[in-house]
Design an enzyme around this catalytic site. Structure first.
Site, PDB file in Angstrom:
ATOM      1  N   ARG A  84      10.095   5.957  13.770  1.00 15.57           N
ATOM      2  CA  ARG A  84       8.945   5.200  14.246  1.00 15.57           C
ATOM      3  C   ARG A  84       9.284   3.815  14.778  1.00 15.57           C
ATOM      4  NH1 ARG A  84       4.576   6.851   9.502  1.00 15.57           N
ATOM      5  NH2 ARG A  84       4.266   8.986  10.252  1.00 15.57           N
TER       6      ARG A  84
ATOM      7  N   HIS B 153       0.804   0.155  10.689  1.00 10.29           N
ATOM      8  CA  HIS B 153       0.449   1.384   9.973  1.00 10.29           C
ATOM      9  C   HIS B 153       0.754   1.325   8.467  1.00 10.29           C
ATOM     10  CE1 HIS B 153      -0.279   5.577   9.239  1.00 10.29           C
ATOM     11  NE2 HIS B 153       0.993   5.844   8.972  1.00 10.29           N
TER      12      HIS B 153
ATOM     13  N   GLU C  43       2.606   3.166  -2.205  1.00  8.80           N
ATOM     14  CA  GLU C  43       2.863   2.160  -1.180  1.00  8.80           C
ATOM     15  C   GLU C  43       2.802   0.743  -1.724  1.00  8.80           C
ATOM     16  OE1 GLU C  43       1.250   0.933   3.316  1.00  8.80           O
ATOM     17  OE2 GLU C  43       0.210   2.480   2.161  1.00  8.80           O
TER      18      GLU C  43
ATOM     19  N   LEU D 285       3.062  10.358   1.756  1.00  7.00           N
ATOM     20  CA  LEU D 285       2.389  11.290   0.849  1.00  7.00           C
ATOM     21  C   LEU D 285       3.367  11.797  -0.202  1.00  7.00           C
ATOM     22  CD1 LEU D 285       0.351  13.365   3.479  1.00  7.00           C
ATOM     23  CD2 LEU D 285      -0.296  11.266   2.294  1.00  7.00           C
TER      24      LEU D 285
END
Length: 653
Positions: free
Chosen positions: A331, A406, A430, A446
């Protein structure tokens, strides 16, 4: 600040098993005597609360939403990684471990990452048993697809609704424990401070978001599973309610905050449409399996209908620069490359502030190859969402995407047992810093949330409680508890008093703060820009505390008051993010300092430049910040990161 990772030594393949055996345990009859407070009920919190309750602990769980089903975990789309090797394409626990450490640009703790890869194989079985409807192959086996940063297919998914389905699975488990009285659930109830007595976390102070009531909740251990702080940028893919207050208030009580500048930008989001947009929308990274990313090669083509641009005039920049990974680059790299081509004047879509911030994600080849029906079956709900938001049919015209904030890899520092620097305060998902280094691979959020909740917290909580024992002499009459409640009440009243006279809305201040951080501590950072941000943020914060507008009182539902208290914390965190980015004088993963990048070599074919240049000699560590009081500079501590099983190397794709 004392930083001991408590990571076991010896062969990495057996570290977690040996560590579990060496942990202390609480016998079943004693577990019911201990109360555990769980803040946050997304994947990590919901799974953790249910698992601890099933073991026999007395659990109280808190969320600011009207139901645990509204946790932001529900918004995840593309999938969850697991090293099952169902495709027989060479995947393994070690490969997932390697991809994660490399993807994080060698800024994560090896032991934690290997444990995550190990536990991943059990998560899928657990979730399937809970009824999660994973996609399946024709023969009934669970299906996998590819995600960025890997050359194998290891991502399990449920169309583009994976987070929703996983959360509903975890919630069903949690709902059962609520129904049988093992978990007491507090909805619409926000943690606003941490209670620390004699150096240990003993409870939390909450504000009821409907009545405004401020009260203490005490326990023998506190777990924060409250997600990330991406909304510090104002515009992000996070739900509007996502905030940093729980971990920031814990930080102010003594919990170390690690790597705050490691914030991930996702390359596949719908571009901003206007100055007063309130949030951004994610398009799953899974779309990059079949969609091809390109921009026009010539600036004069950027306003043309894309269907009229010849193939030879299209610049498939990821495929050209990184032929091995192509559109499935990690990313951070994919995001920066999109920024670079737009900065060069090759962006598409509407012009905002003189620049077109968009690139094409084109499915024409996939539709031609596989048919529209097959593409619709894979991505139909995502395509529908895109069309509802933009009014454009992505089956007929390419999607327009651009990077957006994000996920956050920074968070409260934890050791191998998920314990923060405050004994009794554990941090999961997180909200902690531990597993992703300087860049998270797609489909791993996840995985970490469920690994922590289902498979790690049950062991480490018992280990802590067996040693710490039952909290004694701490009730609501204790001076520290009274002081914490009073401090919150005074803070609330201060905002109410200021708010009656203030002239600027909370969102107005937040939008300005977010723009400062995005411009100076976003996809690219410079020493000059970071110093400008560090100078601007305190001045704006002071203005915020004097001129924020809040109508209504504190003893009622008051959304502006909620937001004001959260944005107040974002100001302090934002300043620390910029200082952390300034002090980390290297480029690593998402932390891209323009002063530290490779340069193109015209004599070498395929040399483009613009890649991160790390400084392992000085920065192969986690930076852990220590609060010294309001208005005082924080102390930067470090935890060295050593690599025994993966060789430090330049990150090449």
């Amino acid at each position: 600040m004392k930083l001991e990772s408590k990571a076991p030594d010896g062969p990495i393949e057996t570290r977690w098993e040996r560590h579990k055996f060496g942990m202390q345990v609480v016998n079943p009859a004693n577990k019911r005597k201990f109360k555990v407070i769980m803040v946050g009920t997304g994947l990590a919190g919901g799974a953790g609360a249910a698992s601890l309750a099933d073991l026999g602990y007395d659990v109280e769980a808190f969320c600011y939403q009207d139901s645990p089903r509204r946790a932001h975990s529900i918004a995840a789309q593309g999938g969850i990684n697991a090293a099952k090797n169902y495709q027989g394409d060479g995947d393994s626990i070690y490969r997932l471990f390697y991809d994660t450490v490399k993807g994080g640009d060698f800024r994560a703790r090896e032991s934690n990452v290997y444990r995550l890869a190990q536990v991943s194989v059990d998560i899928i079985d657990q979730c399937a048993a809970l009824g999660v409807p994973f996609a399946r192959e024709y023969g009934g086996l669970l299906a996998n697809r590819s995600f960025g940063g890997a050359q194998v297919s290891r991502t399990f998914y449920a169309r583009g609704q994976t987070g929703q389905q996983l959360l509903l699975g975890a919630y069903s488990h949690l709902a059962r424990t609520i129904a049988n009285g093992k978990v007491k659930m507090h909805e619409r109830c926000e943690m606003v401070d941490l209670i620390v007595v004699d150096g240990r976390a003993r409870g939390i102070v909450t504000r009821d978001l409907v009545t405004g009531k401020v009260e203490a909740h005490l326990g023998d251990a506190v777990i924060l599973a409250t997600g990330g702080y991406g909304n510090v940028f104002y515009l992000s893919t996070n739900a509007k309610g996502c905030n940093t207050s729980a971990i920031w208030r814990a930080h102010r009580r003594g919990a170390g905050f690690a790597n705050p500048c490691f914030t991930q930008i996702h390359p596949t989001c719908i571009p901003q449409g206007g100055d007063y947009q309130s949030k951004l929308t994610l398009m799953s990274e899974s779309l990059r399996n079949d969609g091809r990313i390109w921009v026009p090669r010539k600036k004069e083509d950027c306003t043309k209908d894309p269907s009229t641009i010849a193939e030879k005039d299209r610049y498939y920049y990821l495929e050209e620069k990184y032929p091995k990974f192509g559109n499935l680059m990690p990313r951070d790299v994919a995001s920066r490359q999109a920024k670079f081509v737009c900065d060069d004047g090759l962006g598409v879509g509407p012009e905002i502030a003189g620049v077109r911030r968009g690139v094409y994600l084109d499915f024409a080849d996939a539709i031609k190859r596989d048919s529209e029906a097959v593409v619709r079956e894979k991505y139909g709900n995502l395509f529908d969402m895109y069309e509802r938001i933009t009014g454009e049919n992505p089956y007929k015209v390419p999607m327009r995407i651009y990077p957006a904030t994000h996920y956050t890899m920074g968070g409260l520092w934890v050791d191998y047992n998920l314990q923060s620097t405050i004994p009794g305060l554990l941090v999961a998902g997180e909200a902690n810093f531990s597993d992703h280094g300087a860049n998270r691979l797609g489909a791993s959020a996840l995985m970490q949330g469920l690994a922590d909740g289902f498979f790690i917290l049950p062991y480490v909580v018992g280990h802590y409680l067996a040693d710490a024992g039952k909290s004694k002499g701490v009730d609501e009459s204790h001076p520290e508890v009274k002081a914490a409640i009073k401090g919150v009440q005074e803070r609330v009243q201060t905002f109410i008093d200021v708010g009656q006279k203030g002239k600027r809305t909370v969102d107005d201040f937040h939008r300005e703060l977010g723009a400062i951080i995005w411009n100076h501590c976003g996809m690219a950072r410079t020493e000059k820009g970071l110093k400008e941000a560090i100078a601007k943020i305190p001045t704006l914060h002071e203005e915020f505390r004097k001129d924020v507008k809040i109508l209504g009182g504190g003893e009622e539902l008051n959304r502006e008051l909620e937001k004001a208290m959260r944005v107040d914390d974002f100001f302090e965190l934002g300043a620390l993010m910029c200082r952390d980015a300034l002090e980390r004088d290297e480029s690593a993963g998402c932390h891209f300092r323009e002063e530290h990048q490779t340069k193109a070599d015209p004599s070498v074919p395929g040399s483009y430049g613009g890649e991160c240049v790390r400084n392992d000699e000085q920065f192969a560590h986690a930076a852990v910040w220590e609060w010294n009081g309001a208005g005082k500079p924080e102390t930067r501590n470090t935890e060295p990161l050593t690599y025994e099983f993966i060789k430090l190397a330049a990150r090449k794709y």
